[in-house]
Design a protein around this motif. Structure first.
Motif, PDB file in Angstrom:
ATOM      1  N   ASP A  46      -8.758   1.738  -6.172  1.00  0.00           N
ATOM      2  CA  ASP A  46      -9.364   1.348  -5.137  1.00  0.00           C
ATOM      3  C   ASP A  46     -10.695   1.027  -5.362  1.00  0.00           C
ATOM      4  OD1 ASP A  46      -9.268   0.638  -2.226  1.00  0.00           O
ATOM      5  OD2 ASP A  46     -10.994   2.212  -2.165  1.00  0.00           O
ATOM      6  N   THR A  96      -6.406   6.210  -2.113  1.00  0.00           N
ATOM      7  CA  THR A  96      -7.084   6.173  -0.761  1.00  0.00           C
ATOM      8  C   THR A  96      -6.063   6.699   0.342  1.00  0.00           C
ATOM      9  OG1 THR A  96      -6.498   4.058  -0.204  1.00  0.00           O
ATOM     10  CG2 THR A  96      -8.714   4.550  -1.237  1.00  0.00           C
ATOM     11  N   ASP A 130      -5.134  -0.483  -3.269  1.00  0.00           N
ATOM     12  CA  ASP A 130      -5.922   0.537  -2.930  1.00  0.00           C
ATOM     13  C   ASP A 130      -5.602   2.008  -3.335  1.00  0.00           C
ATOM     14  OD1 ASP A 130      -6.960  -1.488  -1.505  1.00  0.00           O
ATOM     15  OD2 ASP A 130      -5.936  -1.174   0.423  1.00  0.00           O
ATOM     16  N   THR A 140       0.924  -1.280   0.059  1.00  0.00           N
ATOM     17  CA  THR A 140       0.128   0.136  -0.111  1.00  0.00           C
ATOM     18  C   THR A 140       0.920   1.099  -0.078  1.00  0.00           C
ATOM     19  OG1 THR A 140      -0.176  -0.113   2.364  1.00  0.00           O
ATOM     20  CG2 THR A 140      -1.783  -1.224   1.213  1.00  0.00           C
TER      21      THR A 140
END
Ligand code: C2E
Ligand code: CA
Ligand code: CA
Length: 254
Positions: free
Chosen positions: A177, A158, A155, A126
């Motif tokens: 995401d 975000t 993701d 991430t």
């Protein structure tokens, strides 16, 4: 619970389910994301959200993550041999594993043990993993990509508005995401964001995956925007090995 999770690993109660990923242009299956489950003897199938955070706190995520890497690489190689040419597997990494000194060795052992080419493994990390640790202090990411492993930012969109890490780290793939995918078709903002992510990814030479595709309208919009790959309930839920095989091996187009 930490004790129980340790037992789960020892008693082989952990499973990987595989969610298919498709090429938007050829419409062929290209790979799968491995998603962990715990087949609890009393409580049934537990979602990763129920035990991964705890495994991270106790440090047990390190052996669990190593197990997942070994298992996913072995399975991917089995399916490649069964006729899914160029099939690749994506494995989620936890920040704790990322900080752990042995990650490079763990990944190398999983690849060698399965005889899987490094290009067939994608590691999903991430944005926060790259930013919070101040990047790649041990050079692990650089070493992994030198070895041929692909890196994917999960993701995407975000976490942070700083995008400089995309230039600094050897990222190959970004995953839109699923909150953005979900709003496609309903909210104009979502389309604008998705278009921007795809444009950004492509201008940096990255491939773009959309996750959480649940409707044909979302799939059509993503195709029109030039998204490279798609994953989601519309195309296939995460499945246990036998169900994945029944559905996708050797039929490889949707
Ligand atoms: P993630 O990596 O963002 O994985 C995507 C999640 O979305 C998965 O939930 C998947 O089942 C779900 N999903 C896929 N398609 C759709 C869709 O069309 N609609 C909706 N509503 N959901 C969809 P899951 O399997 O419960 O996994 C949750 C999270 O647990 C993952 O999020 C990942 O962060 C973590 N995780 C899973 N396996 C592992 C693992 O082996 N290691 C680590 N460290 N984390 C894992
Ligand atoms: Ca993921
Ligand atoms: Ca995700």
């Amino acid at each position: 619970m930490a004790c129980a999770a340790r037992r789960a690993l020892r008693n082989r109660e952990l499973r990987l389910h595989y969610q298919p990923k498709f090429d938007m242009v050829t419409r062929r299956l290209v790979g799968a994301e491995a998603l962990i489950r715990w087949e609890h003897p009393d409580e049934g199938l537990l979602s990763p959200m129920e035990f991964i955070p705890l495994a991270e706190r106790s440090g047990l995520i390190v052996p669990i993550g190593a197990w997942a890497l070994n298992e996913a690489c072995r399975q991917a190689q089995t399916w490649r041999r069964a006729g899914l040419d160029d099939f690749h597997v994506a494995v989620n990494l936890s920040a704790v594993q990322f900080k752990h000194a042995d990650l490079l060795e763990t990944v190398s052992e999983a690849l060698d043990g399965a005889n899987l080419p490094a290009e067939a493994l994608e590691l999903e990390i991430t944005e926060s993993m790259l930013i919070d640790q101040g990047g790649d202090p041990g050079g692990t990411l650089a070493a992994l990509t030198m070895r041929g492993v692909h890196l994917s930012i999960d993701d995407f969109g975000t976490g942070y508005s700083s995008l400089s890490y995309l230039k600094r780290f050897p990222v190959n793939v970004i995953k839109i995401d699923r909150s953005f995918t979900a709003d496609l078709g309903d909210k104009q903002d979502a389309l604008v964001i998705v278009r921007a992510i795809i444009g950004l990814g492509h201008s940096l030479g990255l491939r773009v995956v959309a996750e959480g595709v649940e409707t044909q309208a979302q799939l059509d919009l993503l195709a029109a925007e030039g998204c490279d790959f798609a994953q989601g309930y519309l195309l296939g839920r995460p499945l246990p090995v036998t169900d994945f095989e029944r559905t996708f091996v050797p039929v490889t187009a949707f």
